[in-house]
Design an enzyme around this catalytic site. Sequence first.
Site, PDB file in Angstrom:
ATOM      1  N   ASP A  99      -3.533   5.469   1.913  1.00 39.12           N
ATOM      2  CA  ASP A  99      -2.587   5.005   0.912  1.00 39.12           C
ATOM      3  C   ASP A  99      -1.463   4.220   1.579  1.00 39.12           C
ATOM      4  OD1 ASP A  99      -4.025   6.357  -1.042  1.00 39.12           O
ATOM      5  OD2 ASP A  99      -2.795   8.171  -0.862  1.00 39.12           O
ATOM      6  N   LYS A 100      -0.821   3.378   0.818  1.00 41.08           N
ATOM      7  CA  LYS A 100       0.269   2.548   1.341  1.00 41.08           C
ATOM      8  C   LYS A 100       1.284   3.374   2.124  1.00 41.08           C
ATOM      9  CE  LYS A 100       4.231  -0.185  -0.234  1.00 41.08           C
ATOM     10  NZ  LYS A 100       4.958  -0.742  -1.414  1.00 41.08           N
TER      11      LYS A 100
END
Length: 340
Positions: free
Chosen positions: A163-164
């Site tokens: 995820d970011k």
Amino acid sequence: MKHQEPIISAAPVIEDFDDTTEETSAVELRSWIIAEAQHGLRLDRALSELVPEFSRSYLQQLIEAGAVTRDGQPLRKPAHKVRAGERGQIELRPTPQSQAFVPEAMALDVVYEDEHLLVLNKPAGLVVHPAPGNWRGTLLNGLLAHDTKAGQLPRAGIVHRLDKDTSGLMVVARTRAAMDALVRMIAAREVSRQYLALAHGPWSGPAVREVEGAIGRDPRNRLRMTVVDLQRQPGKPARTTFEVLHSAESGCWLRCTLHTGRTHQIRVHAAAIGHPLLADTLYGGTPAAGMQRQALHAWRLAFTHPVTGRALVFTAPPPADFVQALQAWGLGYNGPQDVL
């Protein structure tokens, strides 16, 4: 338009194809020919390999709109099974997605690299793939600048995601053979991935806890995933092992082992057992101890080299914001020996 650019693999964007409203857009007629390796594939799947800068979903729309032809006749069924030697044309129009895949120089923390693959330590805040709102400045753009051969691979060789706002280790292929092998290994659970996490609340239950719960899209919030009952909702089986390393009144420091690789898996399972991750506002966490992003770090990656057969093990210590949060909660961190 670029001709050798990679494809977004996850959550592809559905662009509308309307041949009556794009008169000012550049249109490219590109020839295609089916290779032996693509014999028997669906037309949309084969084209996604031949025209990798467009998403498969967009190519399906082109097919259904009659923009893909063979011998001058449109092929309108994405499921059409292609044969080696088949050839034709496809009418392509630029989209934000197709124009996003350009090299962008950026500092990559490369932990290991050889002619077949590389392992890097992704910082929090870096998006892995281009997507709406993040068409540029992604890891994929950085990989295209780092290695000119990356443009010849789907997704620039990316075989799994973080995820970011999750930091830590990722493996990226540099050849198609290595990419295919790594994808198979991940699917067969032959790649070991361990994470460190900070969760709210003192740890409850046994020191080692196995969590099994199928994960699917939350019907009340499409941005979230949730634990689902497969008898009533779509989803996929998921299993995570949580081990408590240290617990305090404010929260607990956990080592998490993935046995499956579902979207947001650790975050969903941690929340489901009453320990949402620190600052993970999507799943019930709140910022604290100076942490403004979900407290999750991919610290250990282990697998057998897909070409040489050598056993590879990599670790990456948690970044500064993670260590500061540990110290603020009185959990401490004295180095890798604390989590081995």
